[in-house]
Design a protein around this motif. Sequence first.
Motif, mmCIF file in Angstrom:
data_model
loop_
_atom_site.group_PDB
_atom_site.id
_atom_site.type_symbol
_atom_site.label_atom_id
_atom_site.label_comp_id
_atom_site.label_asym_id
_atom_site.label_seq_id
_atom_site.Cartn_x
_atom_site.Cartn_y
_atom_site.Cartn_z
ATOM 1 N N THR A 18 -15.923 34.087 -8.668
ATOM 2 C CA THR A 18 -15.483 33.099 -7.685
ATOM 3 C C THR A 18 -15.282 33.749 -6.328
ATOM 4 O OG1 THR A 18 -14.385 31.821 -9.408
ATOM 5 C CG2 THR A 18 -13.713 31.384 -7.143
ATOM 6 N N VAL A 19 -14.611 34.883 -6.291
ATOM 7 C CA VAL A 19 -14.371 35.580 -5.038
ATOM 8 C C VAL A 19 -15.687 36.057 -4.447
ATOM 9 C CG1 VAL A 19 -13.311 37.630 -4.018
ATOM 10 C CG2 VAL A 19 -12.020 36.227 -5.619
ATOM 11 N N ALA A 20 -16.574 36.555 -5.283
ATOM 12 C CA ALA A 20 -17.847 37.074 -4.807
ATOM 13 C C ALA A 20 -18.708 35.965 -4.207
ATOM 14 C CB ALA A 20 -18.593 37.767 -5.942
ATOM 15 N N THR A 21 -18.581 34.731 -4.687
ATOM 16 C CA THR A 21 -19.419 33.668 -4.156
ATOM 17 C C THR A 21 -18.874 33.092 -2.853
ATOM 18 O OG1 THR A 21 -18.330 31.999 -5.516
ATOM 19 C CG2 THR A 21 -20.327 33.005 -6.418
ATOM 20 N N ALA A 22 -17.606 33.352 -2.539
ATOM 21 C CA ALA A 22 -17.071 32.910 -1.248
ATOM 22 C C ALA A 22 -17.652 33.811 -0.165
ATOM 23 C CB ALA A 22 -15.551 32.974 -1.249
ATOM 24 N N GLN A 23 -18.129 33.189 0.906
ATOM 25 C CA GLN A 23 -18.783 33.957 1.954
ATOM 26 C C GLN A 23 -18.275 33.510 3.316
ATOM 27 O OE1 GLN A 23 -23.019 33.422 2.108
ATOM 28 N NE2 GLN A 23 -23.323 35.131 3.477
ATOM 29 N N ASN A 24 -17.805 34.477 4.096
ATOM 30 C CA ASN A 24 -17.378 34.202 5.467
ATOM 31 C C ASN A 24 -18.585 34.358 6.374
ATOM 32 O OD1 ASN A 24 -14.817 34.057 4.405
ATOM 33 N ND2 ASN A 24 -14.172 36.029 5.206
ATOM 34 N N LYS A 25 -18.877 33.306 7.136
ATOM 35 C CA LYS A 25 -19.984 33.382 8.091
ATOM 36 C C LYS A 25 -19.401 33.309 9.493
ATOM 37 C CE LYS A 25 -23.591 31.522 5.152
ATOM 38 N NZ LYS A 25 -24.712 30.564 5.070
ATOM 39 N N LYS A 26 -19.417 34.456 10.180
ATOM 40 C CA LYS A 26 -18.894 34.514 11.543
ATOM 41 C C LYS A 26 -19.827 33.763 12.479
ATOM 42 C CE LYS A 26 -16.225 38.731 11.358
ATOM 43 N NZ LYS A 26 -15.911 39.992 12.019
ATOM 44 N N ILE A 27 -19.220 33.069 13.431
ATOM 45 C CA ILE A 27 -20.043 32.381 14.419
ATOM 46 C C ILE A 27 -20.523 33.387 15.463
ATOM 47 C CG2 ILE A 27 -18.873 30.160 14.112
ATOM 48 C CD1 ILE A 27 -17.534 30.734 16.911
ATOM 49 N N ASP A 28 -21.647 33.082 16.068
ATOM 50 C CA ASP A 28 -22.127 33.829 17.221
ATOM 51 C C ASP A 28 -21.512 33.129 18.433
ATOM 52 O OD1 ASP A 28 -23.495 34.849 19.426
ATOM 53 O OD2 ASP A 28 -25.389 35.020 18.324
ATOM 54 N N ALA A 29 -20.439 33.702 18.967
ATOM 55 C CA ALA A 29 -19.695 33.054 20.053
ATOM 56 C C ALA A 29 -20.563 32.825 21.282
ATOM 57 C CB ALA A 29 -18.468 33.880 20.407
ATOM 58 N N SER A 30 -21.557 33.679 21.508
ATOM 59 C CA SER A 30 -22.408 33.533 22.692
ATOM 60 C C SER A 30 -23.411 32.387 22.550
ATOM 61 C CB SER A 30 -23.147 34.838 22.993
ATOM 62 O OG SER A 30 -24.099 35.125 21.982
ATOM 63 N N LYS A 31 -23.682 31.966 21.318
ATOM 64 C CA LYS A 31 -24.633 30.868 21.079
ATOM 65 C C LYS A 31 -23.943 29.580 20.648
ATOM 66 C CE LYS A 31 -28.506 33.865 19.896
ATOM 67 N NZ LYS A 31 -29.429 34.279 18.835
ATOM 68 N N SER A 32 -22.641 29.644 20.399
ATOM 69 C CA SER A 32 -21.862 28.468 20.022
ATOM 70 C C SER A 32 -21.274 27.859 21.294
ATOM 71 C CB SER A 32 -20.752 28.855 19.046
ATOM 72 O OG SER A 32 -21.306 29.398 17.857
ATOM 73 N N SER A 33 -20.987 26.553 21.253
ATOM 74 C CA SER A 33 -20.509 25.910 22.474
ATOM 75 C C SER A 33 -19.454 24.848 22.197
ATOM 76 C CB SER A 33 -21.680 25.270 23.229
ATOM 77 O OG SER A 33 -22.272 24.252 22.439
ATOM 78 N N ILE A 34 -18.588 24.673 23.187
ATOM 79 C CA ILE A 34 -17.616 23.580 23.196
ATOM 80 C C ILE A 34 -17.755 22.891 24.551
ATOM 81 C CG2 ILE A 34 -15.202 22.885 23.035
ATOM 82 C CD1 ILE A 34 -14.655 25.636 21.714
ATOM 83 N N ASN A 35 -18.123 21.626 24.524
ATOM 84 C CA ASN A 35 -18.185 20.814 25.734
ATOM 85 C C ASN A 35 -17.041 19.820 25.693
ATOM 86 O OD1 ASN A 35 -20.773 21.727 26.987
ATOM 87 N ND2 ASN A 35 -21.551 21.089 25.002
ATOM 88 N N TRP A 36 -16.416 19.584 26.841
ATOM 89 C CA TRP A 36 -15.289 18.654 26.910
ATOM 90 C C TRP A 36 -15.551 17.589 27.970
ATOM 91 C CZ3 TRP A 36 -13.228 18.291 31.699
ATOM 92 C CH2 TRP A 36 -13.313 19.397 32.547
ATOM 93 N N VAL A 37 -14.944 16.429 27.754
ATOM 94 C CA VAL A 37 -14.962 15.340 28.725
ATOM 95 C C VAL A 37 -13.544 14.790 28.810
ATOM 96 C CG1 VAL A 37 -15.832 13.036 29.301
ATOM 97 C CG2 VAL A 37 -17.368 14.709 28.244
ATOM 98 N N GLY A 38 -13.024 14.736 30.017
ATOM 99 C CA GLY A 38 -11.725 14.129 30.289
ATOM 100 C C GLY A 38 -11.942 12.933 31.195
ATOM 101 N N LYS A 39 -11.366 11.797 30.840
ATOM 102 C CA LYS A 39 -11.602 10.573 31.609
ATOM 103 C C LYS A 39 -10.332 10.120 32.316
ATOM 104 C CE LYS A 39 -15.349 9.161 28.624
ATOM 105 N NZ LYS A 39 -15.919 8.134 27.754
ATOM 106 N N LYS A 40 -10.555 9.485 33.443
ATOM 107 C CA LYS A 40 -9.463 8.916 34.217
ATOM 108 C C LYS A 40 -9.880 7.518 34.648
ATOM 109 C CE LYS A 40 -11.179 11.418 38.276
ATOM 110 N NZ LYS A 40 -10.828 12.290 39.377
ATOM 111 N N VAL A 41 -8.968 6.774 35.211
ATOM 112 C CA VAL A 41 -9.243 5.394 35.604
ATOM 113 C C VAL A 41 -10.450 5.325 36.539
ATOM 114 C CG1 VAL A 41 -8.320 3.397 36.864
ATOM 115 C CG2 VAL A 41 -6.863 4.632 35.248
#
Length: 188
Positions: A18-41
């Motif tokens: 069970t432990v051996a089948t668990a796998q941590n996959k690190k993200i590539d921070a330089s290829k991953s993205s977070i886009n945000w939108v904030g709205k106002k009146v």
Amino acid sequence: MKNLKTLAIALLVTLGTTVATAQNKKIDASKSSINWVGKKVTGEHSGTVNFKEGMLIFKGKKVTGGNFTVDMTSLTATDLSGEWKTKLDGHLKSEDFFGTDKFKTATLKFTKIADKGNGVYTVTADLTIKGITNPVTFDLTVSGNTATTSFKVDRTKYDIKYNSKSFFDSIGDKAIYDDFELSVKLQF
């Protein structure tokens, strides 16, 4: 006694598998993205913020966990340029909003995952912004070495009350909506 030893060995082998089948996959921070939108009146602003690090945890091909750290000092508007961009970036990093001098990172840690099938998971996670933690729920779609999601965050739950109609009745057309939207793409 022999049966007990056999059972103990079988249990250890099962746990080891069970432990051996668990796998941590690190993200590539330089290829991953977070886009945000904030709205106002009177309109909206959009921008990006960068990952510092993160990982998805898999058991076989199923997502079983995840945790991420976001570099809040990288927060920037992408819909403006010049002086207006500089002013908005500075204001978003100020105590009125995210207080990045004091709170340099935000974190997200998966706490519950429901497999909806076809690579889609409903995730409940603890989101910490400005040292305040609240649960958020969203659908995460995993395909190959990418994962995507979009969800809204109520900024007032993280003590970001600037120009919120929820706290300031007479703000009129200066009001900024409480929810901001995040669109996330993970590459791992």
